[in-house]
Scaffold this motif. Structure first.
Motif, PDB file in Angstrom:
ATOM      1  N   GLY A  71      38.348  41.814  38.599  1.00  0.00           N
ATOM      2  CA  GLY A  71      37.334  42.616  39.257  1.00  0.00           C
ATOM      3  C   GLY A  71      37.024  42.177  40.669  1.00  0.00           C
ATOM      4  N   MET A  72      37.482  40.975  41.062  1.00  0.00           N
ATOM      5  CA  MET A  72      37.152  40.488  42.393  1.00  0.00           C
ATOM      6  C   MET A  72      38.119  41.048  43.430  1.00  0.00           C
ATOM      7  N   PHE A  73      39.389  41.146  43.055  1.00  0.00           N
ATOM      8  CA  PHE A  73      40.394  41.705  43.938  1.00  0.00           C
ATOM      9  C   PHE A  73      41.230  42.714  43.162  1.00  0.00           C
ATOM     10  N   SER A  74      41.749  43.680  43.866  1.00  0.00           N
ATOM     11  CA  SER A  74      42.592  44.666  43.208  1.00  0.00           C
ATOM     12  C   SER A  74      44.018  44.145  43.117  1.00  0.00           C
ATOM     13  N   LYS A  75      44.602  44.270  41.946  1.00  0.00           N
ATOM     14  CA  LYS A  75      46.004  43.904  41.777  1.00  0.00           C
ATOM     15  C   LYS A  75      46.874  44.779  42.679  1.00  0.00           C
ATOM     16  N   GLU A  76      46.354  45.961  42.996  1.00  0.00           N
ATOM     17  CA  GLU A  76      47.104  46.883  43.847  1.00  0.00           C
ATOM     18  C   GLU A  76      47.420  46.271  45.212  1.00  0.00           C
ATOM     19  N   SER A  77      46.526  45.407  45.709  1.00  0.00           N
ATOM     20  CA  SER A  77      46.766  44.794  47.020  1.00  0.00           C
ATOM     21  C   SER A  77      48.026  43.944  47.005  1.00  0.00           C
ATOM     22  N   PHE A  78      48.195  43.184  45.926  1.00  0.00           N
ATOM     23  CA  PHE A  78      49.394  42.354  45.856  1.00  0.00           C
ATOM     24  C   PHE A  78      50.630  43.212  45.613  1.00  0.00           C
ATOM     25  N   ASP A  79      50.512  44.210  44.752  1.00  0.00           N
ATOM     26  CA  ASP A  79      51.645  45.107  44.512  1.00  0.00           C
ATOM     27  C   ASP A  79      52.051  45.807  45.806  1.00  0.00           C
ATOM     28  N   TYR A  80      51.052  46.169  46.598  1.00  0.00           N
ATOM     29  CA  TYR A  80      51.306  46.835  47.876  1.00  0.00           C
ATOM     30  C   TYR A  80      52.064  45.899  48.819  1.00  0.00           C
ATOM     31  N   ALA A  81      51.673  44.609  48.806  1.00  0.00           N
ATOM     32  CA  ALA A  81      52.341  43.627  49.654  1.00  0.00           C
ATOM     33  C   ALA A  81      53.791  43.427  49.228  1.00  0.00           C
ATOM     34  N   ILE A  82      54.028  43.368  47.917  1.00  0.00           N
ATOM     35  CA  ILE A  82      55.399  43.239  47.410  1.00  0.00           C
ATOM     36  C   ILE A  82      56.241  44.421  47.872  1.00  0.00           C
ATOM     37  N   GLU A  83      55.668  45.608  47.793  1.00  0.00           N
ATOM     38  CA  GLU A  83      56.383  46.811  48.230  1.00  0.00           C
ATOM     39  C   GLU A  83      56.699  46.740  49.723  1.00  0.00           C
ATOM     40  N   ALA A  84      55.741  46.213  50.502  1.00  0.00           N
ATOM     41  CA  ALA A  84      55.945  46.102  51.951  1.00  0.00           C
ATOM     42  C   ALA A  84      57.073  45.128  52.276  1.00  0.00           C
ATOM     43  N   ILE A  85      57.076  43.962  51.622  1.00  0.00           N
ATOM     44  CA  ILE A  85      58.136  42.977  51.852  1.00  0.00           C
ATOM     45  C   ILE A  85      59.480  43.543  51.417  1.00  0.00           C
ATOM     46  N   LYS A 104      51.787  46.237  57.798  1.00  0.00           N
ATOM     47  CA  LYS A 104      50.527  46.196  58.546  1.00  0.00           C
ATOM     48  C   LYS A 104      49.369  46.722  57.703  1.00  0.00           C
ATOM     49  N   LEU A 105      49.625  47.761  56.920  1.00  0.00           N
ATOM     50  CA  LEU A 105      48.579  48.281  56.038  1.00  0.00           C
ATOM     51  C   LEU A 105      48.225  47.262  54.959  1.00  0.00           C
ATOM     52  N   SER A 106      49.241  46.542  54.474  1.00  0.00           N
ATOM     53  CA  SER A 106      49.003  45.515  53.462  1.00  0.00           C
ATOM     54  C   SER A 106      48.143  44.391  54.023  1.00  0.00           C
ATOM     55  N   VAL A 107      48.467  43.947  55.231  1.00  0.00           N
ATOM     56  CA  VAL A 107      47.679  42.901  55.887  1.00  0.00           C
ATOM     57  C   VAL A 107      46.245  43.373  56.095  1.00  0.00           C
ATOM     58  N   GLU A 108      46.089  44.634  56.472  1.00  0.00           N
ATOM     59  CA  GLU A 108      44.746  45.181  56.684  1.00  0.00           C
ATOM     60  C   GLU A 108      43.939  45.173  55.384  1.00  0.00           C
ATOM     61  N   ARG A 109      44.592  45.488  54.268  1.00  0.00           N
ATOM     62  CA  ARG A 109      43.901  45.458  52.973  1.00  0.00           C
ATOM     63  C   ARG A 109      43.458  44.040  52.638  1.00  0.00           C
ATOM     64  N   PHE A 110      44.360  43.084  52.847  1.00  0.00           N
ATOM     65  CA  PHE A 110      43.999  41.692  52.596  1.00  0.00           C
ATOM     66  C   PHE A 110      42.831  41.264  53.482  1.00  0.00           C
ATOM     67  N   PHE A 111      42.858  41.710  54.734  1.00  0.00           N
ATOM     68  CA  PHE A 111      41.790  41.332  55.668  1.00  0.00           C
ATOM     69  C   PHE A 111      40.428  41.808  55.165  1.00  0.00           C
ATOM     70  N   HIS A 112      40.361  43.056  54.720  1.00  0.00           N
ATOM     71  CA  HIS A 112      39.084  43.589  54.243  1.00  0.00           C
ATOM     72  C   HIS A 112      38.613  42.858  52.986  1.00  0.00           C
ATOM     73  N   GLU A 113      39.547  42.476  52.127  1.00  0.00           N
ATOM     74  CA  GLU A 113      39.155  41.735  50.934  1.00  0.00           C
ATOM     75  C   GLU A 113      38.666  40.333  51.304  1.00  0.00           C
ATOM     76  N   MET A 114      39.293  39.734  52.310  1.00  0.00           N
ATOM     77  CA  MET A 114      38.848  38.429  52.774  1.00  0.00           C
ATOM     78  C   MET A 114      37.442  38.511  53.360  1.00  0.00           C
ATOM     79  N   GLU A 115      37.169  39.563  54.120  1.00  0.00           N
ATOM     80  CA  GLU A 115      35.848  39.721  54.723  1.00  0.00           C
ATOM     81  C   GLU A 115      34.780  39.970  53.659  1.00  0.00           C
ATOM     82  N   ASN A 116      35.139  40.695  52.609  1.00  0.00           N
ATOM     83  CA  ASN A 116      34.168  41.016  51.555  1.00  0.00           C
ATOM     84  C   ASN A 116      33.938  39.859  50.593  1.00  0.00           C
TER      85      ASN A 116
END
Length: 379
Positions: A71-85, A104-116
């Motif tokens: 519930g703290m982070f979405s698994k989708e963010s990591f899946d999205y990063a794998i897809e990007a790589i 770049k979109l993956s990094v942006e998602r990680f950034f927002h999760e880091m800020e939150n």
């Protein structure tokens, strides 16, 4: 911590070089020595000098950075990063790098999760298996680089740039024969010379892309340069390397050492940070190392690499005694300077709070028994 959770240990039982799997506390429940760090003569000597007969031992309560908190982070963010790589690797293998939109979109998602969720961001480091190591390692280095860049005070543009640099730093390994990259053992000298070309290969793949900042390009090219000039591919030295390449370099080494490989077991977080700290001013930018080690140690509940009562050498050449620790800035305790930079004892020791004196930092602990006994008479 309640004392009934602790086991009382006679100080006479403690020996130099002994490695305990748990922590040592005093009778007040204050941490004296971290887990998995060899006991040194200075620590034991000062316990006895101060009349301490017993300490208290407890198995470590590990804080893991290898599990997502539900519930703290979405698994989708990591899946999205794998897809990007995967997209980047596919493009390079079958043509040329044409788009980094997903990355770049993956990094942006990680950034927002880091800020939150700034205090829990590193829980995203979930992928520590050898399978698809290069993919997972690149993502982890990106996450760590974003975290460290933010902690160093850079704005969101640089933070996201460093996330992208982490994603791309090992891209050139695609150009290295798979039998070398995937070898289940140490490389031969000839293989190592080939592997050393990967930063240049990575740089060549992105150098003409106007949508990638020069900060990213330099970080990718210089991430194996070393502070003392012993790195590659250009043998750069000191500040010429730049903070951004230093950030990626430290995060690269940290993730590599804390990951199991077929021929080498992962080091603990404690041992990895201690290694990086020892290599400060030799391999890595001391300023960047200080912030990285402090933040990762704090998150993992590691009290200090420089316990109260230790004798240390400063970057200035001065010799000091650690008087008190700072729970927030674990590498910047309060000290008494006992010898000047020429090695001459001071008539009156000088008290310094390293938290308020950025020009000084600790380089190493003194472990020579004769020197410790001599220094103990100076204060």
């Amino acid at each position: 911590m309640e004392q009934n959770e602790l086991k009382r240990v006679d100080v006479s039982f403690l020996k130099e070089g002994m490695v305990l799997s748990g922590f040592l506390y005093n009778e007040k429940g204050e941490l004296l020595w971290p887990a998995r760090k060899p006991l040194n003569f200075s620590f034991i000597f000062n316990l006895k000098k101060n009349g301490v007969d017993f300490v208290y031992y407890s198995p470590p309560m590990y804080k893991t950075d290898t599990a997502l908190r539900e519930g703290m982070f979405s698994k989708e963010s990591f899946d999205y990063a794998i897809e990007a790589i995967d997209e980047i690797v596919h493009e390079v293998k079958y043509g040329k790098l044409s788009s980094l939109k997903l990355a770049k979109l993956s990094v942006e998602r990680f950034f927002h999760e880091m800020e939150n969720h700034p205090t829990h961001f590193l829980n995203l480091l979930v992928l520590k298996k050898y399978d698809q190591y290069t993919y997972y390692h690149s993502i982890n280095v990106g996450i760590l680089s974003m975290f460290l860049t933010r902690k160093l005070g850079y704005n969101h543009i640089y933070v996201q740039d460093m996330g992208l640099a982490g994603f791309l730093h090992d891209l050139g390994k695609i150009k290295i024969p798979a039998k070398i990259v995937d070898k289940n053992g140490p490389l031969t000298l000839e293989e190592y010379q080939i592997m050393k070309k990967h930063p240049l290969y990575s740089y060549n793949l992105i150098k003409d892309d106007n949508n990638i900042s020069n900060f990213v390009k330099k970080a990718v090219l210089f991430h194996h340069e070393r502070w003392n000039g012993s790195g590659y591919p250009l043998n750069l030295k000191g500040d010429v390397i730049g903070n951004f390449a230093s950030i990626v370099a430290i995060c690269d080494v940290y993730d590599a050492l804390t990951t199991d490989r077929p021929y080498k077991k992962a080091l603990s977080v404690n041992d990895t940070l201690y290694y990086i700290l020892k290599k400060s001013d030799e391999y890595f930018n001391p300023f960047v190392v200080g912030r990285f080690v402090n933040e990762i140690a704090r998150i993992n509940g590691i009290a200090s690499f420089f316990p109260v009562g230790s004798y240390v050498i400063l970057n200035s050449g001065e010799t000091a005694y650690i008087v008190a620790k700072d729970d927030e800035y674990t590498l910047r305790p309060e000290i008494l300077i006992l010898k000047n930079f020429q090695g001459k004892p001071l008539r009156t020791p000088i008290w310094v709070n390293l938290k308020k004196d950025p020009s000084r930092y600790i380089k190493k602990i003194i472990e020579d028994q004769g020197e410790i006994e001599f220094l103990s008479k100076l204060h």
